[in-house]
Design an enzyme around this catalytic site. Structure first.
Site, PDB file in Angstrom:
ATOM      1  N   TYR A 102       0.845  -1.263   0.048  1.00 43.54           N
ATOM      2  CA  TYR A 102       0.187  -0.034  -0.066  1.00 43.54           C
ATOM      3  C   TYR A 102       1.034   1.119   0.133  1.00 43.54           C
ATOM      4  O   TYR A 102       1.869   1.347   0.758  1.00 43.54           O
ATOM      5  CB  TYR A 102      -0.748   0.096   1.204  1.00 43.54           C
ATOM      6  CG  TYR A 102      -1.624   1.346   1.350  1.00 43.54           C
ATOM      7  CD1 TYR A 102      -2.977   1.480   1.033  1.00 43.54           C
ATOM      8  CD2 TYR A 102      -0.783   2.377   2.079  1.00 43.54           C
ATOM      9  CE1 TYR A 102      -3.361   2.859   0.964  1.00 43.54           C
ATOM     10  CE2 TYR A 102      -1.732   3.586   2.157  1.00 43.54           C
ATOM     11  CZ  TYR A 102      -3.005   3.754   1.702  1.00 43.54           C
ATOM     12  OH  TYR A 102      -3.461   5.194   1.783  1.00 43.54           O
ATOM     13  N   GLU A 190      -3.967   7.500  -3.723  1.00 45.88           N
ATOM     14  CA  GLU A 190      -3.134   6.084  -3.117  1.00 45.88           C
ATOM     15  C   GLU A 190      -3.044   5.277  -4.253  1.00 45.88           C
ATOM     16  O   GLU A 190      -4.085   5.157  -5.172  1.00 45.88           O
ATOM     17  CB  GLU A 190      -3.870   5.929  -1.790  1.00 45.88           C
ATOM     18  CG  GLU A 190      -5.521   5.588  -1.863  1.00 45.88           C
ATOM     19  CD  GLU A 190      -6.037   4.726  -0.837  1.00 45.88           C
ATOM     20  OE1 GLU A 190      -5.781   5.246   0.343  1.00 45.88           O
ATOM     21  OE2 GLU A 190      -6.894   4.063  -0.892  1.00 45.88           O
TER      22      GLU A 190
END
Ligand code: GDP
Ligand code: MN
Length: 382
Positions: A102, A190
């Site tokens: 991530y 993101e």
């Protein structure tokens, strides 16, 4: 403003991030043709909605033939994810995954700066990682004057990978992600998952960006990414009329001039035991048309049981607001009790206008809010 994954991918790709090229499809047939066009043995069919957790909800599926892509698109199109209906899918070549990480950057209110967050434990359960094993999430605050410096990007890369070749790729992606984030005026950007392929390439398989509404005016190309079709109609109407409107869960509809007074009004609604149905600021300069639109928006919410006007006339003229209320009652049926509090500029004139159609107004804010809360609960007016 939310944008779709395929749009965020485009912004990342423009900043130089390696993103597999996809094709958007609105029908199952288009999804089949998309796969034929891509000419790859395997694709992922992905729901395009303004919500995360699509994988878990069944909105991300692998297909290994155009027929299967068509069938899966048929299942995904029309499905609801977190209350949002899927009207488009993205068809992308499937990537083989060795590991999922991530990476993200947000505008952090606490540190008044962009903050990167990365975790080697990426994939669909990042929220759980954040909640249960926060030590697996690594942060780096960015000084906006310098951006994400190369050594900071490398240090974050080392939190993700042991192999320096992967670290270098990740560091490059983080710096490009930061560029895309700044260029788009984003409040969040993101990539989850950022994957390593079995060949040792670091690739972005998902992209999410939220754009700060205040950044849109000077970025017409970004503003053009808005997908009105998937937005709440009342929020679209409010924006087009230049009203600041946020829908909430209560039943006291509020129409107020000025953000501060709107906040104070909501506090007072709560103080008297009620729940505001919305925040709505008609702004400083009043014009009756704005008030009509405000009432249209408030009454379109079936939860609203009473409507409270709280106007403190300064630049906003009370008579303009009163004329707006009267115009609204002529244009459509305002079928819920109205409590009107107004005071200040042209107050007397306003009272005369309202009186002409049999509406009363109060000058005391407490009394008005208390009455609106009571009416929303099904009580009689005082
Ligand atoms: P989200 O659940 O809304 O975040 O959607 P994602 O795009 O992140 O997809 C969810 C999950 O699907 C990912 O974490 C991956 O495990 C899987 N996935 C997505 N794209 C691919 C791909 O190209 N290949 C493979 N094997 N899995 C994928
Ligand atoms: Mn994801």
């Amino acid at each position: 403003m939310n944008i779709h994954e395929y749009q965020a991918r485009e912004l990342l790709a423009r900043a130089g991030v390696a993103v597999p090229p996809g094709v958007v499809a609105a029908t199952p047939q288009e999804a089949r043709r998309a796969m034929e066009r891509l000419g790859v043995p395997k694709v992922v069919v992905k729901a395009q909605v303004h919500a995360g957790g699509r994988g878990k909800a069944g909105g991300v599926k692998l297909a290994d033939s155009p027929e299967q892509a068509e069938r899966l698109a048929g299942q995904i199109l029309g499905m609801k994810i977190k209350g949002l209906t899927v009207t488009k899918v993205l068809v992308v070549p499937a990537t083989d995954i060795a590991s999922e990480a991530y990476v993200g950057v947000i505008v952090d209110r606490a540190s008044h700066a962009p903050v990167f967050m990365v975790s080697p434990a990426g994939g669909i359960d990042i929220e759980e990682v954040a909640a249960k094993t926060p030590e697996k999430i690594f942060k780096q605050t960015v000084d906006a004057r310098y951006g994400l410096l190369p050594h900071q990007a490398m240090a974050l890369g080392f939190k993700l990978y042991g192999d320096v070749a992967l670290v270098r790729q990740a560091a490059g992606i983080l710096q490009k992600l930061y560029r895309a984030f700044v260029d788009a005026g984003a409040s969040l950007a993101e990539i989850n998952p950022l994957v390593v392929t079995p060949k040792g390439e670091v690739v972005a398989l998902d992209a999410k960006m939220n754009i700060d509404d205040n950044e849109l005016e000077r970025r017409p190309a970004v503003a053009a990414l808005r997908d009105v079709a998937v937005e709440d109609p009342s929020e679209v109407m409010a924006r087009e009329a230049n009203l600041t409107y946020v829908k909430l869960d209560g039943n006291v509809g509020c129409c107020v001039n000025g953000a501060g007074l709107a906040m104070a009004t909501m506090d007072l609604v709560k103080y008297y035991g009620g729940e505001p149905a919305n925040f709505l600021d008609i702004g400083g300069s009043s014009n009756p048309e704005k008030v009509v639109t405000a009432l249209k928006i408030i009454t379109s919410d079936p939860k609203v049981k009473a409507i409270l006007f709280n106007i403190f006339g300064g630049i906003t003229r009370c008579d303009d607001v009163a004329n707006g209320i009267v115009a609204a009652t002529r244009q459509f049926k305002v079928d819920r009790p109205l409590v009107i509090r107004l005071t200040g500029t042209n107050e007397k004139e306003a009272l005369r206008i309202l009186d002409g159609v049999g509406l009363k107004a109060l000058t005391d804010m407490d009394a008005a809010v208390e009455q609106a809360v009571k009416l929303a609960k099904g009580g009689a007016a005082a």
